[in-house]
Design a protein around this motif. Structure first.
Motif, PDB file in Angstrom:
ATOM      1  N   TYR A  59       0.834  -1.207   0.000  1.00  0.00           N
ATOM      2  CA  TYR A  59       0.000   0.000   0.000  1.00  0.00           C
ATOM      3  C   TYR A  59       0.871   1.260   0.000  1.00  0.00           C
ATOM      4  O   TYR A  59       0.564   2.247  -0.688  1.00  0.00           O
ATOM      5  N   TRP A  60       1.947   1.253   0.769  1.00  0.00           N
ATOM      6  CA  TRP A  60       2.810   2.435   0.877  1.00  0.00           C
ATOM      7  C   TRP A  60       3.498   2.737  -0.451  1.00  0.00           C
ATOM      8  O   TRP A  60       3.580   3.908  -0.859  1.00  0.00           O
TER       9      TRP A  60
ATOM     10  N   VAL B  76       2.629   1.429  -3.602  1.00  0.00           N
ATOM     11  CA  VAL B  76       1.751   1.476  -4.771  1.00  0.00           C
ATOM     12  C   VAL B  76       0.674   2.551  -4.669  1.00  0.00           C
ATOM     13  O   VAL B  76       0.343   3.209  -5.666  1.00  0.00           O
ATOM     14  N   ILE B  77       0.117   2.773  -3.485  1.00  0.00           N
ATOM     15  CA  ILE B  77      -0.998   3.708  -3.331  1.00  0.00           C
ATOM     16  C   ILE B  77      -0.528   5.048  -2.756  1.00  0.00           C
ATOM     17  O   ILE B  77      -0.688   6.104  -3.382  1.00  0.00           O
ATOM     18  N   THR B  78       0.073   5.012  -1.565  1.00  0.00           N
ATOM     19  CA  THR B  78       0.466   6.256  -0.905  1.00  0.00           C
ATOM     20  C   THR B  78       1.454   7.064  -1.739  1.00  0.00           C
ATOM     21  O   THR B  78       1.353   8.298  -1.832  1.00  0.00           O
ATOM     22  N   ASN B  79       2.416   6.389  -2.346  1.00  0.00           N
ATOM     23  CA  ASN B  79       3.465   7.079  -3.109  1.00  0.00           C
ATOM     24  C   ASN B  79       3.400   6.775  -4.601  1.00  0.00           C
ATOM     25  O   ASN B  79       4.433   6.699  -5.270  1.00  0.00           O
ATOM     26  N   HIS B  80       2.187   6.599  -5.123  1.00  0.00           N
ATOM     27  CA  HIS B  80       2.064   6.255  -6.546  1.00  0.00           C
ATOM     28  C   HIS B  80       2.562   7.385  -7.460  1.00  0.00           C
ATOM     29  O   HIS B  80       2.997   7.134  -8.581  1.00  0.00           O
ATOM     30  N   SER B  81       2.517   8.626  -6.983  1.00  0.00           N
ATOM     31  CA  SER B  81       2.986   9.757  -7.783  1.00  0.00           C
ATOM     32  C   SER B  81       4.375  10.236  -7.362  1.00  0.00           C
ATOM     33  O   SER B  81       4.809  11.316  -7.769  1.00  0.00           O
TER      34      SER B  81
END
Length: 315
Positions: A67-68, A70-75
């Motif tokens: 999650y960290w 792929v989602i939290t730091n996807h950008s």
């Protein structure tokens, strides 16, 4: 950056594989408590419950890792080069799972070897050394910031995998040796021991191969995270292998229920009177007593065999 993306992809594949094995762990744990929860020894139930709790925490940690990144730091692609605390802490819980399962197997070595102190000390030393390296790796890695810095702990990573593979191999060999020596001469017991040997070999082989694969990945592709794909699954293999052995006990006993064994025992124990032709009708009571005695002897033999089977299954 492409290299980081590729190596992170291999780690994510390991996470997916570990998640699949966690589903198997959940099913096997439910099956165990549903079938053996009311009959098994308390320490075996505590072992299963404790390992399942650690396995669940391990799954939560690697889920947080995904999650960290792929989602939290996807950008924020630069985040791929940084370490997140959860992926480091999971090493500790992986080590705890290995410690508990291997300690349980070491106890089997102790009992099957008739309390052989030397063999038990060797296996226990390997297990404790592996866990000690896992703890040291976790403590040191939590002080690091990037994946590049983590490469400095390559020696500890290799030590964990080498000790794990050697411990699994030694335990499997000792269990197979003493299980073969435990053959009772009864067809049912020997058939059961053969199946227990199969489970012992399977347990040690799966985890040993996984540890070796992780070690080879570190040696050949030390700058990547390919080894993580194997290491994530190691604790799950320990847990699922032991659960498979525990859950198969009733099926193993059921598969050895062969009427021919009882017939053979009765024929062996039966000793008809020598002069049957000279026996008159009034001696009918003697025939009944003899039959009763044969049945008692057969029952004692079956009870002895059953006791030996149950003792080995608990071990």
């Amino acid at each position: 950056m492409a290299t980081i993306d590729n190596t992170m992809g291999s780690a994510l594949l390991g996470v997916i594989g570990a998640a699949g094995l966690y589903g198997v762990s959940c099913v096997q744990t439910w099956y165990y408590f549903n079938r053996y929860g009311s009959t098994d020894l308390w320490y075996i139930k505590v072992l299963v419950g404790l390992v399942f709790a650690f396995d669940s925490i391990h799954q939560a940690l690697i889920s947080h890792t995904v999650y960290w990144y792929v989602i939290t730091n996807h950008s924020h692609p630069e985040a791929l080069s940084r370490l997140v605390w959860s992926i480091l802490l999971e090493v500790l819980f992986n080590g705890l799972i290995g410690l508990i399962v291997q300690s349980f197997l070491t106890m089997r070595v102790w009992r099957l070897s008739n309390r052989n102190i030397a063999l038990t000390a060797v296996t226990a030393s390997l297990v404790l050394a592996e866990f000690g390296c896992s703890v040291a790796f976790t403590i040191q890695s939590l002080q690091l910031q990037t994946w590049k810095e983590l490469g400095e702990l390559k020696g500890l990573s290799m030590s964990v995998n080498v000790l794990g593979a050697v411990a699994d191999l030694v335990i499997a060999l000792i269990l197979v040796f003493y299980l073969r020596r435990s053959r009772t001469g009864f067809k049912k017991s020997d058939h059961m021991i053969t199946k227990l040997i199969f489970f012992s070999v399977s347990t040690g082989l799966l985890t040993c191969v996984c540890a070796i694969a992780s070690l080879v990945s570190i040696l050949l592709w030390g700058q990547t995270l390919i080894y993580v794909a194997f290491y994530f699954s190691l604790g799950r293999l320990y847990f699922n292998s032991v659960l498979a052995t525990l859950n198969a006990r009733k099926d193993i006993r059921a598969s050895t229920d062969d009427p021919e064994d009882l017939t053979f025992s009765l024929q062996t124990l039966s000793k008809p009177p020598r002069n049957m032709s000279s026996v008159r009708r009034p001696t009918i009571s003697i025939k009944i007593d003899t039959t009763h005695e044969v049945e008692q002897e057969s029952e004692k033999s079956c009870n002895t065999e059953k006791s030996q089977e149950e003792d080995l299954m608990i071990r």
